[in-house]
Design a protein around this motif. Structure first.
Motif, PDB file in Angstrom:
ATOM      1  N   LEU A 154       0.825  -1.208   0.000  1.00  0.00           N
ATOM      2  CA  LEU A 154       0.000   0.000   0.000  1.00  0.00           C
ATOM      3  C   LEU A 154       0.858   1.257   0.000  1.00  0.00           C
ATOM      4  O   LEU A 154       0.535   2.245  -0.655  1.00  0.00           O
ATOM      5  CB  LEU A 154      -0.951  -0.003   1.199  1.00  0.00           C
ATOM      6  CG  LEU A 154      -2.086  -1.022   1.095  1.00  0.00           C
ATOM      7  CD1 LEU A 154      -3.027  -0.901   2.260  1.00  0.00           C
ATOM      8  CD2 LEU A 154      -2.846  -0.850  -0.201  1.00  0.00           C
ATOM      9  N   VAL A 155       1.953   1.214   0.743  1.00  0.00           N
ATOM     10  CA  VAL A 155       2.849   2.370   0.715  1.00  0.00           C
ATOM     11  C   VAL A 155       3.408   2.542  -0.695  1.00  0.00           C
ATOM     12  O   VAL A 155       3.534   3.663  -1.200  1.00  0.00           O
ATOM     13  CB  VAL A 155       3.976   2.218   1.758  1.00  0.00           C
ATOM     14  CG1 VAL A 155       5.049   3.264   1.551  1.00  0.00           C
ATOM     15  CG2 VAL A 155       3.406   2.327   3.164  1.00  0.00           C
ATOM     16  N   ALA A 156       3.715   1.404  -1.344  1.00  0.00           N
ATOM     17  CA  ALA A 156       4.229   1.478  -2.717  1.00  0.00           C
ATOM     18  C   ALA A 156       3.169   2.060  -3.656  1.00  0.00           C
ATOM     19  O   ALA A 156       3.491   2.843  -4.545  1.00  0.00           O
ATOM     20  CB  ALA A 156       4.657   0.089  -3.190  1.00  0.00           C
ATOM     21  N   VAL A 157       1.908   1.677  -3.462  1.00  0.00           N
ATOM     22  CA  VAL A 157       0.831   2.211  -4.304  1.00  0.00           C
ATOM     23  C   VAL A 157       0.696   3.718  -4.082  1.00  0.00           C
ATOM     24  O   VAL A 157       0.617   4.493  -5.034  1.00  0.00           O
ATOM     25  CB  VAL A 157      -0.513   1.499  -3.999  1.00  0.00           C
ATOM     26  CG1 VAL A 157      -1.676   2.264  -4.627  1.00  0.00           C
ATOM     27  CG2 VAL A 157      -0.486   0.086  -4.524  1.00  0.00           C
TER      28      VAL A 157
ATOM     29  N   GLN B 269       4.039   9.734  -7.368  1.00  0.00           N
ATOM     30  CA  GLN B 269       5.030   9.971  -8.430  1.00  0.00           C
ATOM     31  C   GLN B 269       4.353  10.208  -9.765  1.00  0.00           C
ATOM     32  O   GLN B 269       4.818  10.999 -10.587  1.00  0.00           O
ATOM     33  CB  GLN B 269       5.966   8.767  -8.530  1.00  0.00           C
ATOM     34  CG  GLN B 269       7.006   8.752  -7.426  1.00  0.00           C
ATOM     35  CD  GLN B 269       8.134   7.809  -7.719  1.00  0.00           C
ATOM     36  OE1 GLN B 269       8.230   7.249  -8.806  1.00  0.00           O
ATOM     37  NE2 GLN B 269       8.996   7.623  -6.738  1.00  0.00           N
ATOM     38  N   GLN B 270       3.235   9.512  -9.973  1.00  0.00           N
ATOM     39  CA  GLN B 270       2.497   9.684 -11.217  1.00  0.00           C
ATOM     40  C   GLN B 270       1.953  11.106 -11.332  1.00  0.00           C
ATOM     41  O   GLN B 270       2.009  11.719 -12.394  1.00  0.00           O
ATOM     42  CB  GLN B 270       1.359   8.672 -11.239  1.00  0.00           C
ATOM     43  CG  GLN B 270       0.822   8.390 -12.603  1.00  0.00           C
ATOM     44  CD  GLN B 270       0.042   7.081 -12.610  1.00  0.00           C
ATOM     45  OE1 GLN B 270       0.467   6.090 -12.032  1.00  0.00           O
ATOM     46  NE2 GLN B 270      -1.103   7.081 -13.238  1.00  0.00           N
ATOM     47  N   VAL B 271       1.425  11.604 -10.205  1.00  0.00           N
ATOM     48  CA  VAL B 271       0.905  12.971 -10.195  1.00  0.00           C
ATOM     49  C   VAL B 271       2.037  13.957 -10.470  1.00  0.00           C
ATOM     50  O   VAL B 271       1.907  14.898 -11.248  1.00  0.00           O
ATOM     51  CB  VAL B 271       0.223  13.271  -8.845  1.00  0.00           C
ATOM     52  CG1 VAL B 271      -0.076  14.751  -8.726  1.00  0.00           C
ATOM     53  CG2 VAL B 271      -1.039  12.456  -8.699  1.00  0.00           C
TER      54      VAL B 271
ATOM     55  N   GLY C 152       4.045  -8.296  -5.456  1.00  0.00           N
ATOM     56  CA  GLY C 152       2.776  -7.612  -5.721  1.00  0.00           C
ATOM     57  C   GLY C 152       2.970  -6.244  -6.335  1.00  0.00           C
ATOM     58  O   GLY C 152       2.165  -5.781  -7.141  1.00  0.00           O
ATOM     59  N   SER C 153       4.067  -5.577  -5.967  1.00  0.00           N
ATOM     60  CA  SER C 153       4.299  -4.220  -6.463  1.00  0.00           C
ATOM     61  C   SER C 153       4.698  -4.193  -7.934  1.00  0.00           C
ATOM     62  O   SER C 153       4.824  -3.138  -8.531  1.00  0.00           O
ATOM     63  CB  SER C 153       5.386  -3.538  -5.637  1.00  0.00           C
ATOM     64  OG  SER C 153       4.996  -3.500  -4.295  1.00  0.00           O
ATOM     65  N   ARG C 154       4.943  -5.372  -8.490  1.00  0.00           N
ATOM     66  CA  ARG C 154       5.319  -5.395  -9.898  1.00  0.00           C
ATOM     67  C   ARG C 154       4.105  -5.248 -10.804  1.00  0.00           C
ATOM     68  O   ARG C 154       4.226  -4.944 -11.967  1.00  0.00           O
ATOM     69  CB  ARG C 154       6.044  -6.710 -10.224  1.00  0.00           C
ATOM     70  CG  ARG C 154       7.378  -6.785  -9.557  1.00  0.00           C
ATOM     71  CD  ARG C 154       8.038  -8.116  -9.800  1.00  0.00           C
ATOM     72  NE  ARG C 154       9.431  -8.015  -9.419  1.00  0.00           N
ATOM     73  CZ  ARG C 154      10.382  -7.587 -10.249  1.00  0.00           C
ATOM     74  NH1 ARG C 154      10.073  -7.277 -11.480  1.00  0.00           N
ATOM     75  NH2 ARG C 154      11.620  -7.477  -9.845  1.00  0.00           N
TER      76      ARG C 154
ATOM     77  N   VAL D  72      -2.326   2.341 -11.188  1.00  0.00           N
ATOM     78  CA  VAL D  72      -1.146   2.948 -10.584  1.00  0.00           C
ATOM     79  C   VAL D  72      -0.020   1.916 -10.567  1.00  0.00           C
ATOM     80  O   VAL D  72      -0.219   0.784 -10.137  1.00  0.00           O
ATOM     81  CB  VAL D  72      -1.440   3.405  -9.135  1.00  0.00           C
ATOM     82  CG1 VAL D  72      -0.174   3.932  -8.474  1.00  0.00           C
ATOM     83  CG2 VAL D  72      -2.527   4.440  -9.132  1.00  0.00           C
ATOM     84  N   GLN D  73       1.135   2.304 -11.060  1.00  0.00           N
ATOM     85  CA  GLN D  73       2.288   1.422 -10.963  1.00  0.00           C
ATOM     86  C   GLN D  73       2.948   1.672  -9.617  1.00  0.00           C
ATOM     87  O   GLN D  73       3.500   2.738  -9.380  1.00  0.00           O
ATOM     88  CB  GLN D  73       3.266   1.707 -12.118  1.00  0.00           C
ATOM     89  CG  GLN D  73       4.521   0.862 -12.074  1.00  0.00           C
ATOM     90  CD  GLN D  73       4.216  -0.616 -12.194  1.00  0.00           C
ATOM     91  OE1 GLN D  73       3.485  -1.058 -13.053  1.00  0.00           O
ATOM     92  NE2 GLN D  73       4.772  -1.402 -11.264  1.00  0.00           N
ATOM     93  N   PRO D  74       2.874   0.702  -8.672  1.00  0.00           N
ATOM     94  CA  PRO D  74       3.439   0.941  -7.342  1.00  0.00           C
ATOM     95  C   PRO D  74       4.957   1.122  -7.408  1.00  0.00           C
ATOM     96  O   PRO D  74       5.624   0.489  -8.226  1.00  0.00           O
ATOM     97  CB  PRO D  74       3.098  -0.328  -6.566  1.00  0.00           C
ATOM     98  CG  PRO D  74       2.065  -1.026  -7.381  1.00  0.00           C
ATOM     99  CD  PRO D  74       2.290  -0.623  -8.788  1.00  0.00           C
TER     100      PRO D  74
END
Lengths: 245, 424
Positions: free
Chosen positions: B37-40, B46-48, B373-375, B381-383
């Motif tokens: 979740l922190v990665a998401v 970062q996307q923003v 999971g973050s992959r 959203v790309q975590p």
């Protein structure tokens, strides 16, 4: 001759007030090195309570208890643990082996807590198992062994640390005749080797194997009879049978 | 003996594999959730950031302020207030004096002497919904921009095919245009648009380049644009009126604030604005916007992390529960161990190690699950994994093992041997 056990006016009271139960009402008892003592008594006579106090599993309400000249009442938890580990070997009626651990691991356990290194531990555990005639069962777990075999492993565990005192609380209480004979034979041999043994029983033929028989009634010693000299060998099965007749 | 205690602990765990596995699963999910979740949260922030950067870096956008109010947000409110008071005493300055932004303003800002922090200035006029046609195909371009070549760099809009228009094209008012990807696809399909002519409101423009895809940012399709030289757009679409905005690029990210004050100074002077009068323009600072958004996305990440932390806590309570059951179940064994001389420390150690191994194992597997999971892309959203979240989650899981295992372990160690042995 050194005194291993010196019990001075030991009392034990469970509960308090009107419901208090006096399990021991002042026991006086000394046991010399090399003796083989059987403590007898009906259930409720306080023999198990006495055994637990002798084995440092329980503390007396009053009186003093010296083991190898050491006042047990003055020791703290940590020292008591060391005492139980080094000086006392305890054999229970219900074997009390640790399940899912091999016979060898069970016998090694006291040495592990005593801080003995692994190779030495293994050597001594194997020697103890050979002494009780179970050298071929080292890899078996308790549930793969008969009651008699389990109890012999428990005996091996009790004597693996070469304790000053071997305590056995009705060691044959849960065993059939053959297994009883196996275990008593082991105890005879240990006694012949000069090991000090205190055993609790309510069976006459078991008590007949000891050098000395103490009878407890209502928390008091009512009889203290010597059957064989401390220095000599124990009576053995043949003589015990004669005596019982 | 430490080694022995460790061995006893592992033995104890192995004796009850399913239970150990399920307890581990609780911690696994907790740790995995924290990392994931922190990665998401981090990925979305970062996307923003990237979206904002797409609008251009180091840039200031000067816009006319219709109300004369200072700053962007206050404008509408100030106008309402003024309307309500029936045009009475106006502390914010006389409305009549408000001037539009002009090309001359832009020229003044480009003066290297008075504005050394300004790298380039691009005056901008915008025609919205200009209808473009090419051989019968029509497309309404969302934004038709007239500006100078510097605009491409300032607004971070490189071309993918063809070329930019030049300063020469601007001076000569040539009707050339650089179009966005959406426009190119709608009008030309698979045909290469470079060199072809499109008709916008009856005027022919030659396409010289196609912009690189930006993707949509929010509601607007950033690729639905066309950029042409300023005079050409003014002549054919918007007329020679006021500018919609002036895009100012600072020399470096650090110089943005200096540039803002320089621009403010110059425009104040040119528009005759002094202390008591309100400015008739507003300046949008990209950096300010960015920091505002990144702080809000940080809050978002913290929120996600907090939710995950709760599941980690629940996993920890699971460990306590299982250890309590284990201790109760093995009370007799504890009694036996004590009877043959196990010191308090050894019993304490054994159960503490059991709890810690459970949580550590769960933690490590959770890290693996979180990383794997973050992959994958989660709801668009790309975590992006925050390394410190791994260390934190793992550390917390071990601490949980020690803390939550401590109580049952202590209870086991404190048992009197005779009581433990009597336990059935």
């Amino acid at each position: 001759m050194t005194t291993v056990l010196d019990v001075q006016d030991v009392t034990k009271v469970y509960g308090a007030g009107d419901t208090a139960v006096h399990a021991l009402r002042g026991i006086r008892l000394t046991v010399d090195e090399g003796d083989y003592v059987a403590i007898m008594g009906a259930s409720g006579s306080g023999k198990s309570t006495l055994m637990n106090i002798l084995g440092c599993l329980d503390v007396p309400t009053g009186g003093r208890y010296l083991l190898d000249g050491l006042d047990v009442g003055a020791l703290d938890d940590r020292r008591l643990a060391v005492l139980r580990n080094r000086r006392i070997g305890f054999v229970f009626q219900s074997f009390n082996l640790i399940p899912r651990m091999s016979a060898l691991a069970n016998v090694e356990l006291p040495l592990a807590y005593g801080g003995v290194k692994a190779p030495e531990r293994r050597r001594r555990a194997l020697a103890a198992l050979a002494q009780v005639g179970l050298a071929d069962r080292v890899g078996h777990e308790p549930n793969e062994l008969s009651g008699g075999q389990q109890q012999r492993i428990a005996v091996a565990r009790a004597l693996v640390t070469s304790p000053a005192l071997l305590l056995a609380d009705e060691p044959t209480g849960n065993l059939d005749t053959r297994s009883t004979e196996d275990v008593l034979g082991v105890l005879d041999r240990l006694s012949a080797d000069g090991r000090t043994i205190v055993l609790i029983t309510h069976e006459d033929d078991v008590a007949a194997r000891a050098k000395r028989v103490i009878r407890l009634v209502d928390g008091r010693v009512v009889e203290d009879r010597r059957a064989a000299p401390v220095a000599g060998p124990p009576p053995g099965p043949a003589e015990a049978e004669v005596r019982n007749r | 003996m430490t080694l022995e205690v460790l061995r006893f602990a592992l033995h104890g765990l192995a004796a009850n594999k399913l239970r150990s596995g399920l307890t581990t699963l609780g911690i696994l999910i907790g740790v995995g959730a924290v990392i994931m979740l922190v990665a998401v949260g981090n990925g979305s922030s970062q996307q923003v950031q990237k979206n904002i950067e797409r609008l251009g870096t180091n840039t200031l956008t000067v816009m006319p302020s219709t109300s004369g109010g200072r700053g962007g947000g206050g404008g509408g409110l100030a106008r309402l207030l003024r309307g309500g008071s029936g045009g009475a005493a106006q502390q914010t300055g006389p409305r009549a004096q408000a001037k539009n932004l002009t090309v001359d303003d832009a020229r003044a800002l480009a003066d290297a002497k008075s504005a050394p922090s300004v790298k380039s200035v691009s005056p901008v006029v915008t025609a919205s919904s200009a209808n473009a046609t090419y051989e019968g195909t029509a497309h309404a371009i969302q934004q038709f921009v007239g500006t100078y070549p510097a605009y491409f760099e300032a607004s971070n809009a490189p071309v993918a095919r063809g070329t930019y228009f030049t300063a020469d094209d601007v001076l000569n008012g040539r009707k050339v245009v650089v179009i966005g990807n959406t426009v190119a696809e709608d009008l030309f399909g698979t045909v290469d648009p470079v060199g072809r002519q499109i008709t916008v409101s009856g005027v022919n423009f030659t396409v010289v380049g196609v912009l690189k895809t930006k993707g949509s940012s929010g509601f607007q399709d950033a690729d639905d644009v066309a950029i042409a030289p300023l005079p050409a757009v003014q002549q054919s679409l918007t007329g020679y009126g006021a500018l919609n905005q002036i895009v100012v690029q600072a020399t470096s990210p650090k110089a943005v604030d200096t540039a803002q004050s320089e621009v403010t100074g110059i425009l104040n002077q040119r528009h005759g604005i002094s202390g008591s009068n309100a400015a008739d323009f507003q300046i949008l600072n990209q950096a300010t916007l960015q920091s505002a958004i990144s702080s809000s996305s940080r809050t978002f990440t913290v929120l996600l992390g907090a939710v995950a932390a709760i599941s980690l806590l629940v996993g920890g309570i699971g460990i306590t529960n299982i250890m309590l059951v284990t201790v109760t179940e093995r009370t007799r064994e504890i009694g036996i161990r004590k009877a043959i001389g196990a010191p308090k420390g050894a019993i304490l150690g054994q159960f503490l190690v059991e709890a810690t191994v459970l949580s550590l194992l769960g933690g490590l597997l959770g890290v693996a699950a979180g990383v794997i999971g973050s992959r994958f892309t989660v709801v668009g959203v790309q975590p992006v994994i925050v390394p410190s979240s791994i260390a934190l989650a793992l550390g917390v899981s071990v601490a949980i093992g020690l803390f939550f295992g401590g109580y049952p372990a202590n209870r086991a160690a404190k048992l009197r041997p005779i009581e433990a042995l009597r336990h059935e």
